[in-house]
Design a protein around this motif. Structure first.
Motif, PDB file in Angstrom:
ATOM      1  N   VAL A 275     -57.288  -5.286 -55.386  1.00  0.00           N
ATOM      2  CA  VAL A 275     -57.182  -3.837 -55.571  1.00  0.00           C
ATOM      3  C   VAL A 275     -56.075  -3.482 -56.560  1.00  0.00           C
TER       4      VAL A 275
ATOM      5  N   ARG B 188     -50.526  -1.156 -49.299  1.00  0.00           N
ATOM      6  CA  ARG B 188     -51.225  -2.345 -48.796  1.00  0.00           C
ATOM      7  C   ARG B 188     -51.633  -3.166 -50.015  1.00  0.00           C
TER       8      ARG B 188
ATOM      9  N   CYS C  14     -45.949   2.253 -58.594  1.00  0.00           N
ATOM     10  CA  CYS C  14     -45.976   1.673 -57.245  1.00  0.00           C
ATOM     11  C   CYS C  14     -44.823   0.698 -57.017  1.00  0.00           C
TER      12      CYS C  14
ATOM     13  N   PHE D 208     -50.790   8.658 -53.882  1.00  0.00           N
ATOM     14  CA  PHE D 208     -50.665   8.965 -55.307  1.00  0.00           C
ATOM     15  C   PHE D 208     -51.834   9.819 -55.797  1.00  0.00           C
TER      16      PHE D 208
ATOM     17  N   CYS E  95     -55.748   1.274 -49.533  1.00  0.00           N
ATOM     18  CA  CYS E  95     -54.289   1.289 -49.718  1.00  0.00           C
ATOM     19  C   CYS E  95     -53.790   2.718 -49.476  1.00  0.00           C
TER      20      CYS E  95
HETATM   21  S1  SF4 Z   1     -50.620  -1.035 -56.966  1.00  0.00           S
HETATM   22 FE1  SF4 Z   1     -49.595  -0.079 -55.210  1.00  0.00          FE
HETATM   23  S2  SF4 Z   1     -50.689   1.825 -54.860  1.00  0.00           S
HETATM   24 FE2  SF4 Z   1     -51.993   0.548 -56.138  1.00  0.00          FE
HETATM   25  S3  SF4 Z   1     -53.311  -0.542 -54.697  1.00  0.00           S
HETATM   26 FE3  SF4 Z   1     -51.552  -1.871 -55.093  1.00  0.00          FE
HETATM   27  S4  SF4 Z   1     -50.090  -1.374 -53.454  1.00  0.00           S
HETATM   28 FE4  SF4 Z   1     -51.583   0.274 -53.502  1.00  0.00          FE
END
Ligand code: SF4
Length: 1009
Positions: A994, A989, A1004, A789, A783
């Protein structure tokens, strides 16, 4: 909802005189319509509608019955009583609370509140023998489901204890812990004056059983019962029905066993309550076509419940289609595209449902794809309330106030309205926080002294600190509900949304009110509880991922609904999209069949499979339906939006942006800052661009986009001021429209690039070249936003227990092998255990259940490790050896845990793992060991034949062989990642697996509604 012709069986339902009656039949045969006509018939005989209790299992069905009856019954009438089983039971208990031994103000709480209650007191729970593994939420969520199942089956803790006492072994010990947990859970609820939902039906049933006079009053209130969805009659609900039915004048009940979400057994329960009940069977489905019925049969074939043989279609209506997509994004985009077109052709958005496996896990991807096309959508189920941006903002402020070390919370508070610190200034702040080892709030203070902070940023930081200090000063002085309401007003979340003029504005405002209501309810339950305790509970509640009892979403009639597949039941939909069926298991079959037969016009069954060569029949619900219904699989790949294809979608997106920008600029006109004029000019420029898009979308047929852009730019140039022209010239809209968009993420980047200065100075570089590690590459590929971040902003994070444990094990193994490398004698198992003991003490682990379980696993793992090392031919030759080399312009660096000389004279790189197994198929092949092997060759001039992940806790070493063309693959991958980072392409992504573990979920935007 489609009404259907009245069959002879349906007429008999209406005409039924007295006593119980069972109506059975598959979906679409008209059971619900027959029940509604029965109510009308009763009312036409002079009965007040409020004396008929209509009871359903799902809220959807209750809503449908209410709507249908309101359209059929002539007012005036007192009220309609259309309730779910639990709502009906609660009503009975509330009216007779004293007789039931309850406080009349008792509260019924759902799984989310109960899970949060257990999580905040997790340290008090007897779970020494349940594996926690650093994630109490996952464990407790599973245990809560177990508690509910045991209660639904009527199994008491004493019974569980007695059974576990007669057994031995770890399973019996765990069962005994579950029994204790149920008692603690019930005691905690009782102390708070709460009941759980599983208890209300059994309590109401017991109340009626033990108090005939109360039963008589309930029967007098509701002499006629109309019950739908009887297939979900659990033992608890059956206990209540048994009492209600005895004194009732009539009870018309509809059942379709093949739609039983709770599993088989309802029919037997009904027969036990009403032996010899007359049955009317309806077989002809007017609503569904043969494909839908065949599909439902195929999904249910071989299961515990199969549809009745006589269920058949009376018409040829409806379709069942099959989709295969290359990934979750492609699947979500395909749904969004078709839904957008359907709405464009006149379909009602509210009649469309997209069914996902888990709304927290999968709903975000679908919602993002719909939002990208400007399709209004409501993501239901799960923690929908906690996906709303303003609710997340409020929680971020609360968490930041309770703990200034909570870096994601402070980051969100800083970057969202009303402060809106820009990315580049946030990056400067995190640098200060890291360098000076400060929490983010103290870093804000320190930043005010820094010459690197611009005057605009200083103003924003000062406004944050002023709000923060005022709120922090009040944190311990007010009740939680008062504090939350004041915070919402003070920080201005409500004002920000009031004129945002978006369809979801009302829903968002409602969300903020619900948050304050949650605080009020919490304070009522625990009048002496502090605001800090409330914040801990609220954070746990948000983390549960479950729907809050008090926040029952009111479906937006003008919005597409995104539901979990089990929540589709109870309503008729024109179109049903079932996505992610590749992940469906046998336990989902009844819900899938129910969803298919809830579609009047079309059902789309969709699966993700990146391999186009894989046959469609690989087992599972999707394949079973495909085999029976047949047809073509439509293939969908991730789409590359082009402006010609999608000017309308861009226009809609830009329109929202213009409204937001004008609102922001308007606010600043009242509270001018140094950069107010810039923001006002930007807002006007965005409006001019919106005009440009509107003109392009309506350009004469055949006109070329580039010619039209030139002509429109010429006209805009005559009205714009020099500042606005300069802004237009730096805009990326024209290149975006002219180029074939490289990927859809550019659209969001377009917006970002207009308001955010470059982050180039914060990219991890040496000289002008990027510095990357294997985990950087993996992170970016997983991602890009998470990479931003973690690696660009470097938002400080406290290490998790899993990370601390991993560091400990790495250190212990390094120290264990070091003496031998220095030519000394290796200390053996005693030495290894002693190193672990010392390391454990120094690492600051405590004696919580979780920590003690890690300790147990560490001791067992070290023993296994020593045994397998004793048998190995390998010899460690380097530990923690570093490498650095270049791929293209980028520095690749890393540190290998261990390099062995193998028995055959070769070398092996080894990486210790203490967490989950690495998916080496992901991302086109393994990344980490391949980089280690190339690093060894390039930096140490050492040819390494093999590489392994050593899963220390499992005592398993998994060798990953070098694939053909590995060097070229890694080069290609690293160069692609480098290009993405340098061009600051940090498009999120989101993916279910994830995001659920991501530390940056609170910050996010992709995790929002
Ligand atoms: S929460 Fe946001 S930053 Fe974290 S993996 Fe998912 S899309 Fe990416």
């Amino acid at each position: 909802m489609k009404d259907q012709p009245q069959s002879a069986g349906s007429v008999r339902v209406s005409d039924h005189k007295s006593g119980p009656l069972l109506i059975e039949g598959g979906a679409g045969v008209g059971k619900s319509a027959a029940l509604a006509r029965r109510v009308v018939r009763l009312v036409s005989g002079g009965l007040d509608p409020s004396r008929v209790a209509v009871i359903t299992s799902t809220s959807n069905a209750a809503d449908e019955h209410r709507t249908r009856l309101e359209s059929l019954l002539e007012p005036p009438y007192e009220a309609l009583v259309v309730l779910t089983w639990e709502e009906f039971a609660e009503r009975v208990l509330r009216r007779h609370a004293v007789a039931a031994g309850l406080d009349p103000t008792f509260e019924v709480v759902g799984p989310a509140e109960r899970l949060a209650m257990l999580l905040v007191r997790f340290d008090q729970l007897p779970l020494r023998h349940h594996q926690i593994r650093g994630n109490p939420t996952g464990l407790m969520s599973g245990l809560l489901k177990r508690i509910d199942q045991l209660k639904a089956d009527g199994i008491m803790p004493e019974q569980l204890k007695a059974e576990s006492a007669s057994e031995s072994g770890p399973e019996a010990v765990r069962e005994s812990e579950v029994a204790d947990l149920i008692e603690i859970h019930d005691r905690m609820l009782a102390e708070l004056g709460c009941l759980d939902r599983a208890d209300v039906c059994s309590l109401a049933g017991r109340l009626l059983e033990e108090n005939p006079e109360i039963t008589a009053r309930v029967n007098a209130d509701f002499p006629h019962l109309v019950v739908d969805e009887l297939e979900d009659l659990s033992p608890m609900r059956a206990a209540l029905l048994a009492q209600l039915i005895v004194g009732s004048e009539s009870a018309a009940m509809a059942i379709d066993e093949s739609r039983a979400l709770i599993g088989p057994g309802a029919r037997q329960r009904v027969e036990a309550i009403t032996p010899g009940v007359p049955v009317i069977t309806l077989e002809e489905s007017f609503r569904l076509g043969p494909d839908s019925i065949d599909a439902a049969r195929a999904v249910l074939a071989g299961g515990e419940i199969t549809p009745a043989a006589g269920w058949h279609a009376a018409s040829d209506s409806g379709s069942v289609r099959f989709w295969r997509s290359g990934g979750s994004q492609a699947e979500a985009q395909a749904v969004a595209r078709e839904v957008e077109h359907a709405i464009g052709e006149g379909a009602d958005p509210g009649s469309i449902v997209i069914a996902v496996g888990d709304s927290n896990r999968d709903g975000g991807v679908v919602a993002a794809a719909l939002a990208e096309r400007g399709v209004p959508a409501t993501v239901g189920g799960g923690a929908a309330l906690f996906r709303q941006p303003e609710v997340r903002d409020t929680i971020a402020w609360l968490r930041a106030l309770a703990d200034p070390n909570d870096a994601p919370a402070v980051t969100r508070a800083l970057t969202r309205p009303p402060v809106e610190l820009r990315s580049v200034d946030l990056a400067k702040l995190t640098v200060i926080a890291r360098r000076r080892k400060l929490d983010m709030v103290s870093a804000c203070d320190a930043a005010l002294e820094s010459p690197q902070i611009s005057p605009e940023a200083r103003q924003r930081i000062e406004s944050f600190l002023s709000l923060y200090r005022a709120a922090a000063g009040a944190l311990d002085g007010f009740r939680p509900d008062v504090f939350v309401r004041r915070l919402v007003e003070r920080v201005g979340f409500r004002r920000q949304r009031l004129f945002a003029a978006k369809p979801e504005t009302a829903e968002r405002l409602l969300g903020l009110s619900r948050l304050a209501d949650i605080a009020t309810t919490w304070s009522r339950r625990d009048p002496t509880g502090s605001t800090r305790e409330f914040i801990a509970w609220l954070s746990a509640l948000a983390d549960t991922g479950l729907a809050v009892t008090e926040f029952r979403e009111i479906p937006d009639a003008g919005a597409v609904q995104v539901f979990e597949v089990s929540e589709v039941k109870g309503r008729q939909w024109a179109r049903v999209y079932l996505v992610g069926l590749d992940r469906a298991s046998d336990s989902d079959r009844r819900a899938i069949a129910t969803a298919i037969t809830s579609a009047d016009e079309s059902a789309v069954l969709s699966r993700v499979d990146a391999d186009p060569k894989r046959p469609a029949t690989t087992g599972g619900p999707y394949d079973d339906v495909f085999t029976v219904v047949g047809g073509m699989e439509e293939i969908h790949e991730e789409e590359l939006f082009g402006p010609a294809e999608d000017l309308h979608a861009t226009y809609r997106m830009m329109r929202d942006e213009v409204i937001e920008a004008s609102w922001r600029a308007g606010r600043e006109l009242n509270e001018p800052r140094l950069d107010t004029a810039i923001d006002v000019n930007r807002a006007i420029t965005r409006y001019l661009e919106l005009l440009k898009l509107a003109a392009l979308a309506q350009r004469p047929e055949g006109a070329v986009v580039s010619d039209s852009i030139d002509a429109i730019n010429g006209l805009l140039g005559q009205v714009a001021t020099p500042e606005q022209l300069a802004e237009l010239e730096t805009s990326t809209l024209d290149p975006y429209l002219l180029a074939n968009e490289r990927d859809r993420g550019l659209r969001q980047n377009l917006i970002d690039s207009k308001t955010e200065p470059s982050l180039a100075a914060f990219l991890p570089k040496r000289g002008g070249d990027l510095r990357l590690s294997a985990s950087d590459v993996d992170l970016y590929l997983t991602c890009p936003l998470k990479y931003k971040f973690g690696r660009v902003f470097g938002i400080p994070q406290a290490p998790t227990i899993n990370q601390r444990f991993g560091i400990l094990i790495h250190n212990v193994l390094q120290r264990y092998h070091e003496p031998k490398l220095a030519g000394e004698e290796e200390g053996g198992l005693t030495q290894l255990m002693s190193l672990l003991e010392q390391g454990w003490r120094r690492s600051g682990f405590g004696d919580s259940n979780d920590e003690l379980q890690f300790k147990d696993r560490a001791y067992a793992a070290m023993k296994n490790y020593w045994e397998s090392e004793s048998k190995s031919d390998n010899e460690p030759v380097w530990l923690e050896r570093q490498f650095e080399f270049k791929i293209g312009p980028h520095y690749m660096r890393g540190r290998v845990d261990r390099v062995d000389r193998t028995g055959d004279g070769g070398y092996e790189v080894i990486d210790y793992k203490t967490g989950q197994k690495v998916n080496t198929e992901r991302l086109g092949g393994d990344i980490q060991l391949a980089i280690y092997r190339i690093g060894a060759a390039e930096a140490w001039d050492l040819e390494v034949g093999s590489g392994s992940y050593y899963y220390v806790l499992d005592g398993e070493k998994v060798e990953i062989a070098a694939g053909e063309g590995e060097v070229e693959r890694i080069e290609r991958t690293v160069l692609g990642v480098g290009e993405g980072i340098l061009s600051q392409d940090f498009e999120p992504r989101p993916s279910p697996a994830v995001c659920s573990w991501c530390d940056y979920r609170l910050v996010c935007p992709a995790a929002e509604a």
